[in-house]
Design a protein around this motif. Structure first.
Motif, PDB file in Angstrom:
ATOM      1  N   GLU A  34       1.296   4.202  -2.423  1.00 55.09           N
ATOM      2  CA  GLU A  34       0.773   5.341  -1.658  1.00 55.09           C
ATOM      3  C   GLU A  34       1.871   6.729  -2.314  1.00 55.09           C
ATOM      4  O   GLU A  34       1.545   7.730  -2.905  1.00 55.09           O
ATOM      5  CB  GLU A  34       0.793   5.906  -0.454  1.00 55.09           C
ATOM      6  N   LYS A  92       1.031  -1.497   0.035  1.00 52.25           N
ATOM      7  CA  LYS A  92       0.149   0.004  -0.019  1.00 52.25           C
ATOM      8  C   LYS A  92       0.768   0.909  -0.282  1.00 52.25           C
ATOM      9  O   LYS A  92       0.105   1.919  -0.870  1.00 52.25           O
ATOM     10  CB  LYS A  92      -0.726   0.043   1.315  1.00 52.25           C
ATOM     11  N   THR A 116      -4.275  -3.224  -4.538  1.00 48.71           N
ATOM     12  CA  THR A 116      -4.268  -4.483  -4.285  1.00 48.71           C
ATOM     13  C   THR A 116      -5.282  -5.597  -4.905  1.00 48.71           C
ATOM     14  O   THR A 116      -4.823  -6.499  -4.975  1.00 48.71           O
ATOM     15  CB  THR A 116      -3.769  -4.333  -2.450  1.00 48.71           C
ATOM     16  N   ASP A 140      -5.355   2.656  -4.125  1.00 51.33           N
ATOM     17  CA  ASP A 140      -4.766   1.489  -3.052  1.00 51.33           C
ATOM     18  C   ASP A 140      -5.466   0.200  -4.161  1.00 51.33           C
ATOM     19  O   ASP A 140      -6.717   0.264  -4.292  1.00 51.33           O
ATOM     20  CB  ASP A 140      -5.154   0.843  -2.965  1.00 51.33           C
TER      21      ASP A 140
END
Length: 210
Positions: free
Chosen positions: A181, A177, A189, A187
Motif C-alpha cells: 500500500e 500488505k 502477496t 497486493d
C-alpha cells in the motif's frame, strides 16, 4: 520433514549416513536448513530466489509509473536506472548510494525517487526461514536507518523504508500488505509466495537430487 534429508535418514530411518548438511557440513540437514539456513547456499541459490522476488516488485513499480518493461514479470530484466518520460520518477535497482558521511549499509535492492513529492522509498526484500519473517522485516527496517538519515540530510527529502519479508515456505508478516500500500502497487502477496516457494523447491531439488 518427510523429505529424505540426511537428518531424517540418519535419525528416523537409522541409515548409516551423517546427519550433517552435505553442503556446509556444519548443521543438521533438515528441510528448513536447506531452504533458508545453510551458509553454503547463501551466495548463489538463495540470491536467485531473493532476486526473483525483488524483480517482481520492480516490475510492478515500473507498471505503476508507466516505465517500459516486459509483458510478464518473469521476463523482466531490471535496469540499474530507469525513469518516467518526464523524469519525475526514477527507480534505482541494486545501486550503491553515495553519501557524504559513510554509512554501513548503502546498497538497497530498490530505491524509488519521486522528485516532485521529494520522497524516497528504500525497498529491500528478504526471504528468511519462516520462523524469522518478522525478524527479517525488523532487520530491514533498522538496517537502512542511517542511510535514510543521510539521504534526508543531503537531498532535503522525506524517506520511507519499505521492508518486504516473505518466508522461504511462504509465511508472511502482518505488515506485508501495508508495504504494498505504501508503494502504491497491487497486493501481490500470493504472487511472491509462489515465487518464494518455487525458489525453495528448486533449492531442495538441487540439494537432495529429487
Amino acid at each position: 520433514e518427510a523429505l529424505p534429508t540426511r537428518s531424517v535418514r540418519a535419525l528416523n530411518y537409522k541409515e548409516d549416513v551423517s546427519p550433517k548438511c552435505r553442503v556446509c557440513g556444519e548443521h543438521l540437514e533438515t528441510a528448513m536448513h536447506i531452504v533458508g539456513g545453510c551458509p553454503g547456499l547463501a551466495g548463489q541459490q538463495y540470491k536467485v530466489r531473493h532476486d526473483n522476488i525483488a524483480k517482481r516488485v520492480h516490475w510492478h513499480l515500473c507498471q505503476k509509473y508507466g516505465i517500459p518493461c516486459a509483458a510478464k514479470w518473469y521476463q523482466h530484466v531490471p535496469s540499474s536506472v530507469c525513469e518516467t518520460a518526464d523524469r519525475n520518477v526514477t527507480i534505482w535497482y541494486e545501486m550503491r548510494i553515495e553519501t557524504d558521511r559513510k554509512v554501513p549499509n548503502n546498497h538497497p535492492d530498490i530505491v524509488v525517487i519521486l522528485k516532485k513529492d521529494k520522497m524516497w522509498y528504500i525497498v529491500d526484500p528478504t526471504c528468511p526461514i519462516d520462523e524469522n519473517v518478522k525478524k527479517g522485516e525488523e532487520k530491514k527496517e533498522s538496517k537502512y536507518i542511517a542511510l535514510a538519515t543521510e539521504i534526508r540530510r543531503m537531498h532535503h527529502v522525506k524517506t520511507t523504508i519499505v521492508p518486504i519479508s516473505i518466508g522461504a515456505l511462504g509465511t508472511v508478516p502482518k505488515k506485508l500488505k501495508e508495504s504494498f500500500e505504501i508503494l502504491g502497487i497491487p497486493d501481490i502477496t500470493s504472487g511472491i509466495q509462489v515465487t518464494a516457494l518455487i525458489g525453495s523447491a528448486s533449492i531442495l531439488r538441487g540439494v537432495l537430487g529429487l
